[in-house]
Write a protein that holds these residues in place. Structure first.
Motif, PDB file in Angstrom:
ATOM      1  N   GLN A  50       0.863  -1.170   0.000  1.00 52.95           N
ATOM      2  CA  GLN A  50       0.000   0.000   0.000  1.00 52.95           C
ATOM      3  C   GLN A  50       0.906   1.229   0.000  1.00 52.95           C
ATOM      4  N   LEU A  51       0.679   2.133  -0.944  1.00 53.31           N
ATOM      5  CA  LEU A  51       1.375   3.415  -0.981  1.00 53.31           C
ATOM      6  C   LEU A  51       0.352   4.492  -0.626  1.00 53.31           C
ATOM      7  N   CYS A  52       0.674   5.310   0.349  1.00 49.63           N
ATOM      8  CA  CYS A  52      -0.279   6.310   0.856  1.00 49.63           C
ATOM      9  C   CYS A  52      -0.177   7.597   0.055  1.00 49.63           C
ATOM     10  N   ALA A  53      -1.048   7.722  -0.926  1.00 47.01           N
ATOM     11  CA  ALA A  53      -1.012   8.834  -1.873  1.00 47.01           C
ATOM     12  C   ALA A  53      -1.146  10.190  -1.184  1.00 47.01           C
ATOM     13  N   ASN A  54      -1.853  10.236  -0.068  1.00 46.95           N
ATOM     14  CA  ASN A  54      -2.068  11.512   0.614  1.00 46.95           C
ATOM     15  C   ASN A  54      -0.895  11.916   1.508  1.00 46.95           C
ATOM     16  N   TYR A  55       0.121  11.062   1.648  1.00 44.44           N
ATOM     17  CA  TYR A  55       1.288  11.408   2.458  1.00 44.44           C
ATOM     18  C   TYR A  55       2.593  11.405   1.669  1.00 44.44           C
ATOM     19  N   ILE A  56       2.581  10.872   0.459  1.00 46.05           N
ATOM     20  CA  ILE A  56       3.802  10.809  -0.356  1.00 46.05           C
ATOM     21  C   ILE A  56       3.881  12.077  -1.207  1.00 46.05           C
ATOM     22  N   PRO A  57       4.871  12.957  -0.909  1.00 42.95           N
ATOM     23  CA  PRO A  57       4.925  14.248  -1.598  1.00 42.95           C
ATOM     24  C   PRO A  57       5.561  14.220  -2.991  1.00 42.95           C
ATOM     25  N   ASP A  58       6.433  13.232  -3.261  1.00 41.89           N
ATOM     26  CA  ASP A  58       7.127  13.227  -4.547  1.00 41.89           C
ATOM     27  C   ASP A  58       7.626  11.820  -4.875  1.00 41.89           C
ATOM     28  N   LYS A  59       8.174  11.675  -6.077  1.00 41.89           N
ATOM     29  CA  LYS A  59       8.606  10.337  -6.506  1.00 41.89           C
ATOM     30  C   LYS A  59       9.826   9.851  -5.745  1.00 41.89           C
ATOM     31  N   TRP A  60      10.593  10.739  -5.128  1.00 48.21           N
ATOM     32  CA  TRP A  60      11.778  10.317  -4.381  1.00 48.21           C
ATOM     33  C   TRP A  60      11.371   9.653  -3.068  1.00 48.21           C
ATOM     34  N   VAL A  61      10.360  10.198  -2.436  1.00 44.22           N
ATOM     35  CA  VAL A  61       9.832   9.564  -1.216  1.00 44.22           C
ATOM     36  C   VAL A  61       9.163   8.250  -1.584  1.00 44.22           C
ATOM     37  N   LEU A  62       8.430   8.233  -2.696  1.00 45.42           N
ATOM     38  CA  LEU A  62       7.812   6.986  -3.134  1.00 45.42           C
ATOM     39  C   LEU A  62       8.892   5.953  -3.453  1.00 45.42           C
ATOM     40  N   ASN A  63       9.991   6.372  -4.054  1.00 45.01           N
ATOM     41  CA  ASN A  63      11.089   5.457  -4.356  1.00 45.01           C
ATOM     42  C   ASN A  63      11.614   4.792  -3.080  1.00 45.01           C
ATOM     43  N   ASP A  64      11.904   5.585  -2.059  1.00 37.13           N
ATOM     44  CA  ASP A  64      12.394   5.024  -0.795  1.00 37.13           C
ATOM     45  C   ASP A  64      11.345   4.136  -0.146  1.00 37.13           C
ATOM     46  N   THR A  65      10.096   4.557  -0.198  1.00 36.21           N
ATOM     47  CA  THR A  65       9.008   3.782   0.413  1.00 36.21           C
ATOM     48  C   THR A  65       8.829   2.449  -0.301  1.00 36.21           C
ATOM     49  N   LEU A  66       8.784   2.485  -1.617  1.00 34.26           N
ATOM     50  CA  LEU A  66       8.599   1.248  -2.376  1.00 34.26           C
ATOM     51  C   LEU A  66       9.813   0.333  -2.198  1.00 34.26           C
ATOM     52  N   SER A  67      11.012   0.893  -2.174  1.00 32.81           N
ATOM     53  CA  SER A  67      12.212   0.083  -1.924  1.00 32.81           C
ATOM     54  C   SER A  67      12.112  -0.608  -0.568  1.00 32.81           C
ATOM     55  N   HIS A  68      11.682   0.124   0.442  1.00 32.04           N
ATOM     56  CA  HIS A  68      11.511  -0.420   1.799  1.00 32.04           C
ATOM     57  C   HIS A  68      10.507  -1.578   1.789  1.00 32.04           C
ATOM     58  N   GLU A  69       9.356  -1.347   1.194  1.00 30.80           N
ATOM     59  CA  GLU A  69       8.298  -2.365   1.200  1.00 30.80           C
ATOM     60  C   GLU A  69       8.688  -3.585   0.356  1.00 30.80           C
ATOM     61  N   LEU A  70       9.460  -3.375  -0.708  1.00 28.09           N
ATOM     62  CA  LEU A  70       9.919  -4.506  -1.519  1.00 28.09           C
ATOM     63  C   LEU A  70      10.922  -5.379  -0.757  1.00 28.09           C
ATOM     64  N   ILE A  71      11.659  -4.800   0.154  1.00 31.14           N
ATOM     65  CA  ILE A  71      12.549  -5.609   0.990  1.00 31.14           C
ATOM     66  C   ILE A  71      11.711  -6.514   1.896  1.00 31.14           C
ATOM     67  N   HIS A  72      10.603  -5.989   2.423  1.00 27.57           N
ATOM     68  CA  HIS A  72       9.693  -6.856   3.187  1.00 27.57           C
ATOM     69  C   HIS A  72       9.165  -7.984   2.302  1.00 27.57           C
ATOM     70  N   TRP A  73       8.805  -7.645   1.065  1.00 28.46           N
ATOM     71  CA  TRP A  73       8.282  -8.653   0.135  1.00 28.46           C
ATOM     72  C   TRP A  73       9.350  -9.719  -0.122  1.00 28.46           C
ATOM     73  N   TYR A  74      10.581  -9.265  -0.354  1.00 27.19           N
ATOM     74  CA  TYR A  74      11.697 -10.196  -0.560  1.00 27.19           C
ATOM     75  C   TYR A  74      11.874 -11.097   0.664  1.00 27.19           C
ATOM     76  N   ASP A  75      11.916 -10.498   1.842  1.00 29.38           N
ATOM     77  CA  ASP A  75      12.071 -11.282   3.069  1.00 29.38           C
ATOM     78  C   ASP A  75      10.959 -12.312   3.200  1.00 29.38           C
ATOM     79  N   ASN A  76       9.745 -11.886   2.904  1.00 28.03           N
ATOM     80  CA  ASN A  76       8.603 -12.794   2.999  1.00 28.03           C
ATOM     81  C   ASN A  76       8.732 -13.950   2.013  1.00 28.03           C
ATOM     82  N   THR A  77       9.232 -13.675   0.819  1.00 25.57           N
ATOM     83  CA  THR A  77       9.404 -14.702  -0.210  1.00 25.57           C
ATOM     84  C   THR A  77      10.576 -15.620   0.124  1.00 25.57           C
TER      85      THR A  77
END
Length: 192
Positions: free
Chosen positions: A73-100
């Motif tokens: 889930q990416l929180c559109a109302n709190y993510i101000p720009d693509k750089w924050v989204l980049n860090d957020t998505l990178s963070h969440e993908l590490i969780h996905w990797y760990d889970n896999t």
């Protein structure tokens, strides 16, 4: 009057979600970290369908989250720009990797803490320059990365339903910190 305000709010939320989706699509194509993590999840036997990375309006102030069955889930109302989204998505993908890769038990505080430590460390959100600019240069360079990782992991563990206090979150993070912080998989090493 209320109906007009509700309509304006819905239009604003729709625009924020559309902007978030544009950022998501851009980082999924051009971010070296995101592209690398998507490839590594696939190599570990998983997949990340784009429809499992959703831009939504969140009630709680956060950038995003991961759920092993629902996706990211990416929180559109709190993510101000693509750089924050980049860090957020990178963070969440590490969780996905760990889970896999590691079959994380998300109900286990130690497992959760370990994945949070890894995600904060490997995603780039605790990079020295990122922290330097966020804190107006007041961060000490030595051990700054580790302090940032611990701080973010403790905050995440505090949000876990099984965590009873900040002290418990700090204790759990401390217990697993060294081994989880030093585990840089799927990266060979990370720059701080």
């Amino acid at each position: 009057m209320e109906a007009a305000a509700d309509d304006a709010n819905k239009i604003d939320e729709t625009k924020k979600c559309q902007k978030c989706e544009q950022y998501r699509d851009w980082v999924m194509q051009y971010s070296p970290n995101v592209v690398f993590m998507l490839e590594q999840i696939q190599r570990a036997g998983g997949s990340v369908p784009k429809d499992k990375i959703s831009c939504e309006i969140c009630k709680d102030p956060k950038y995003g989250g991961f759920h092993p069955e629902l996706g990211i889930q990416l929180c559109a109302n709190y993510i101000p720009d693509k750089w924050v989204l980049n860090d957020t998505l990178s963070h969440e993908l590490i969780h996905w990797y760990d889970n896999t890769r590691f079959k994380v038990d998300w109900l286990n505080l130690r497992h959760h803490a370990c994945s949070e430590i890894r995600a904060a460390s490997l995603s780039g959100e605790c990079a020295i320059m990122t922290e330097f600019w966020k804190h107006a240069g007041f961060m000490r360079v030595a051990r700054g990365h580790q302090r940032c990782v611990k701080r973010k992991a403790v905050l995440s563990v505090m949000g876990h339903p099984a965590c009873k206090s900040k002290e418990q979150a700090e204790q759990v993070v401390d217990e697993v910190f060294r081994s989880c912080f030093n585990d840089t998989r799927p990266y060979e090493t990370i720059y701080r």
